[in-house]
Write an enzyme that holds these catalytic residues in place. Structure first.
Site, PDB file in Angstrom:
ATOM      1  CG  ASP A 145      -0.197  -0.110   2.428  1.00 60.40           C
ATOM      2  OD1 ASP A 145      -0.035   1.239   3.292  1.00 60.40           O
ATOM      3  OD2 ASP A 145       0.355  -0.927   2.919  1.00 60.40           O
ATOM      4  CB  SER A 146       0.929   4.250   0.746  1.00 59.28           C
ATOM      5  OG  SER A 146       1.329   5.851   0.540  1.00 59.28           O
ATOM      6  CB  ALA A 147       5.807   4.252   0.458  1.00 55.97           C
ATOM      7  CG  PHE A 173      -4.202  -2.019  -1.365  1.00 57.12           C
ATOM      8  CD1 PHE A 173      -5.154  -2.547  -2.159  1.00 57.12           C
ATOM      9  CD2 PHE A 173      -3.679  -2.648  -0.201  1.00 57.12           C
ATOM     10  CE1 PHE A 173      -5.558  -3.660  -1.994  1.00 57.12           C
ATOM     11  CE2 PHE A 173      -4.217  -4.071  -0.040  1.00 57.12           C
ATOM     12  CZ  PHE A 173      -5.007  -4.625  -1.037  1.00 57.12           C
ATOM     13  CG  HIS A 271      -3.503   7.495   0.195  1.00 53.44           C
ATOM     14  ND1 HIS A 271      -2.798   7.116  -1.007  1.00 53.44           N
ATOM     15  CD2 HIS A 271      -2.270   7.190   1.079  1.00 53.44           C
ATOM     16  CE1 HIS A 271      -1.483   6.568  -0.865  1.00 53.44           C
ATOM     17  NE2 HIS A 271      -1.171   6.531   0.357  1.00 53.44           N
TER      18      HIS A 271
END
Length: 309
Positions: A145-147, A173, A271
């Protein structure tokens, strides 16, 4: 789907944003993220244990029942500056509970103490460790997820370029995929995004870059990487994110490179909205789709020949 649920999540995230709009210290960023993620629901039906993978600490997450053949290698979010396997347990745990696969969540090194490319070195080492211990790559999937979603993609790129066999699939994600920050959504979603501002991303991004040029494939794969040969990708993103175009542009370029790709955009959510499983209907539905995507791409019966770590 519930407009009320989405409005409640949006309002919660806006309340939790720091009152001081200025740059936060690393310590404050890390503490705030731990506090936020401690609110998330970790599913029942899983077991966790501390372990090691590729020279880094890792969290092993297993279903309570006998695992199905398949292994998730998970990369947590946190702008490459904060976060841990523990803060991502709501996501890793839900994928494990839904797929029946075991997972390893890697505690890769963080900036600013360890800027680019330290995180990618660690995630690639973790993948090598799985392969070296006898895991069949066709039974391994990456998720993040994200980074960490960005790392799921860039770890594939580095594995491909190193001549390693690639995993069966990747789920990302709300991935961070463009350090150049040139996506249109960086402008059009400013203020709509309840979590990020351009200034906040520039602040943490500078820690990760440590003065390096963001115009590199492993920093901005959405606009610069050769995606040829990557495994099937599922990119899930919220329509209210300033990082929306990181996913839309990577999906378009993956398609043009002949990669199987699913771009899954959910309206009016923030996010990594999947963190709100158990609170937000869209989060549970997205995790169901992600688990189905992964389950369909792991060959039935391909178990590891030996246990890792």
């Amino acid at each position: 789907m519930s407009k009320e649920q989405r409005a409640q999540v949006d309002a919660l995230l806006r309340r939790l944003r720091p009152e001081d709009p200025g740059p936060q210290s690393v310590e404050a960023l890390r503490a705030g993220f731990r506090a936020l993620m401690s609110r998330m629901i970790v599913p029942d039906g899983i077991r966790t244990a501390q372990t090691e993978l590729g020279g880094r600490p890792a969290l092993r997450v297993d279903p309570e029942d006998t695992p199905r053949p398949g292994t998730i290698l998970y990369f947590h979010g946190g702008a490459w500056v904060f976060g841990s396997p523990e803060t991502a347990l709501c996501l890793t745990g839900h994928l494990v509970a839904r797929t029946g696969f075991a997972a390893y969540s890697v505690d890769y090194r963080l900036a600013p103490e360890h800027p680019f490319p330290a995180a990618i070195e660690d995630t690639l080492s973790a993948y090598r460790a799985l392969l070296d211990s006898g895991h069949d790559p066709s039974a391994i999937v990456f998720a993040g997820d994200s980074a960490g979603g960005g790392l799921a993609v860039t770890t594939c790129l580095t594995a491909r370029d190193a001549g390693l066999p690639l995993p069966a699939a990747v789920v990302a994600f709300s991935p961070g995929l463009d350090a150049t920050r040139t996506g249109e959504s960086m402008r059009t979603k400013e203020g709509i995004d309840p979590i990020f501002t351009r200034a906040a991303l520039d602040h943490t991004g500078a820690m990760y870059l440590a003065g390096q040029d963001p115009r590199q494939p492993l920093l901005s794969p959405a606009v610069l990487a050769d995606l040829t040969g990557l495994p099937p990708l599922l990119l899930q993103v919220g329509a209210n994110e300033i990082l929306l175009d990181d996913s839309t542009r990577l999906a378009a370029r993956a398609r043009d490179a002949g990669v199987d790709v699913v771009l899954d955009v959910t309206a009016d959510v923030p996010h990594v909205f999947q963190c709100f499983a158990g609170v937000l209907d869209e989060a549970d539905e997205a995790l169901d789709r992600a688990a189905l995507f992964l389950s369909q791409r792991v060959r039935s019966g391909d178990a590891p020949r030996t246990a890792a770590a």
